[in-house]
Design an enzyme around this catalytic site. Structure first.
Site, PDB file in Angstrom:
ATOM      1  N   SER A  59       1.093   2.409  -8.504  1.00 15.70           N
ATOM      2  CA  SER A  59       2.366   1.759  -8.152  1.00 15.70           C
ATOM      3  C   SER A  59       2.614   1.633  -6.659  1.00 15.70           C
ATOM      4  CB  SER A  59       3.538   2.503  -8.796  1.00 15.70           C
ATOM      5  OG  SER A  59       3.642   2.186 -10.163  1.00 15.70           O
ATOM      6  N   LYS A  62       3.500  -1.744  -5.360  1.00 11.92           N
ATOM      7  CA  LYS A  62       4.850  -2.292  -5.254  1.00 11.92           C
ATOM      8  C   LYS A  62       5.346  -2.367  -3.813  1.00 11.92           C
ATOM      9  CE  LYS A  62       6.273  -0.879  -9.933  1.00 11.92           C
ATOM     10  NZ  LYS A  62       5.295   0.110 -10.414  1.00 11.92           N
ATOM     11  N   SER A 114      10.185   2.970  -9.515  1.00 11.24           N
ATOM     12  CA  SER A 114       8.858   2.432  -9.810  1.00 11.24           C
ATOM     13  C   SER A 114       8.839   1.602 -11.096  1.00 11.24           C
ATOM     14  CB  SER A 114       7.811   3.559  -9.899  1.00 11.24           C
ATOM     15  OG  SER A 114       6.520   3.055  -9.649  1.00 11.24           O
ATOM     16  N   LYS A 221       6.207   5.148  -0.877  1.00 10.41           N
ATOM     17  CA  LYS A 221       6.069   4.849  -2.303  1.00 10.41           C
ATOM     18  C   LYS A 221       5.076   5.781  -2.971  1.00 10.41           C
ATOM     19  CE  LYS A 221       6.877   2.543  -6.060  1.00 10.41           C
ATOM     20  NZ  LYS A 221       6.621   3.781  -6.831  1.00 10.41           N
TER      21      LYS A 221
END
Length: 357
Positions: A59, A62, A114, A221
């Site tokens: 993720s 992202k 997320s 992130k």
């Protein structure tokens, strides 16, 4: 005092490259299969371990999805959720077909919770469909020089041909955190979103445990899939210096990043830049030229005493007498990696230039 628009500038010492710095002549141990610590101000590589090895990034994908949404989308626009965008496995912010949700909430939903559904809905809203959005992701990657990055979806779910490297993700993070809106989102601990029905509020909570537990960390992130392992991209600022850390497939990522920051901030050195005076033509004086210099010493914190910065001097093409020593005649700017402004000060006259009439 300047009376016209600044129209002339000189550049000294243009040199923006990544310089590998060994960890204090010793090694540190990190659990990650791939890792890097990058000085976001200077572009110097402070530490790296298999940093150019292609791996799944889960993720942390992202980061690119959110950045493109911020750059290309309408922040306050309400998006109508399409059913095929929420038919996705993994983490979710609970979007349903027909929901109306702002692009702002979608970006917070991606970076804090997320949400894979949020990533899909964002892609369709920004580009019209997910396939076109993925093309835009890869185009942007190429524009940033990410030579070992390939995106196949906006969420980071495991898919053949979807990969990056620790180095490429660090470069992407440096770009993303230079965007003020992105930086504000990824540093938020919570966000209250509205969608899914009348008076239906939801609170998103940031999964980045380094926020508040590691000095100076403000992003970026987290990510996890079984195939990619634990992935983490973070950024920290201490004493006006910003470092970015990336770990891929790390069993102890939180402590890995703390170790990397202790190393990186502990090895910073202050370099005084020696900047030559410049000469500026003067009209209406027996002195045809005067010298000008920065008002104050320029000190840049870096990891290499050989680091050379991009020093830009902006001034008028010429000055009118009467000029007094100490008059402001322009300004000086030091620009670092990816255009980050590291230092600014006034450019002042080093001498007088009296009128000759």
């Amino acid at each position: 005092m300047l009376k016209r628009i600044i129209a002339f500038w000189l550049v000294f010492g243009v040199f923006l490259s990544c310089v590998a710095i060994k960890a204090n002549g010793s090694s540190i141990s990190v659990s990650a299969s791939s890792a890097i610590l990058l000085n976001a101000d200077t572009g110097e590589i402070v530490y790296e371990k298999n940093a150019y090895e292609r791996r799944g990034i889960a993720s942390t994908t992202k980061i690119m999805t959110a950045l493109l949404a911020i750059e290309k989308g309408n922040w306050s626009e309400d998006v109508v959720v399409q059913g095929n965008d929420v038919l996705i496995e993994g983490t979710s912010i609970g979007l349903k077909a027909g929901d109306k949700v702002s692009l702002e909430a979608l970006v917070y939903g991606m970076l804090l919770e997320s949400g894979n559904d949020a990533a899909n809905v964002t892609a369709s809203a920004v580009a019209g469909d997910r396939a076109r959005f993925v093309d835009i992701m890869n185009e942007r990657a190429l524009s940033l020089g990410l030579k070992n990055t390939s995106f196949k979806n906006p969420s980071g779910l495991t898919q053949e041909g979807h990969y990056s490297t620790a180095y490429d993700m660090a470069v992407l993070a440096c770009c993303a955190i230079s965007n003020e809106t992105f930086r504000n989102v990824c540093s938020a601990k919570t966000y209250r979103a509205y969608y899914g029905g009348s008076d239906c509020f939801r609170t998103f909570r940031n999964h980045n445990k380094l926020l508040g537990s590691c000095d100076g960390v403000f992003g970026v992130k987290t990510g996890f899939t079984k195939a990619s392992g634990r992935c983490l991209v973070s950024a920290a600022k201490r004493d006006d210096t910003v470092l970015v850390a990336v770990t891929l497939n790390a069993s102890d990522d939180w402590n890995d990043h703390k170790k990397l920051y202790d190393l990186g901030f502990g090895k910073l050195i202050s370099n005084k830049l020696n900047v030559n005076k410049i000469k500026i033509p003067v009209v209406g004086s027996d002195k045809q030229l005067i010298e000008a210099e920065p008002r104050e010493d320029i000190n840049i914190r870096s990891h290499n005493n050989a680091y050379k910065a991009d020093v830009q001097m902006f001034c008028e093409r010429f000055l009118y007498a009467d000029v007094k020593k100490g008059d402001v005649v322009g300004f000086v700017r030091v620009v670092g990696y990816m255009g980050r402004i590291l230092f600014e000060t006034e450019l002042i006259a080093s001498e007088d230039a009296a009128r000759n009439f």
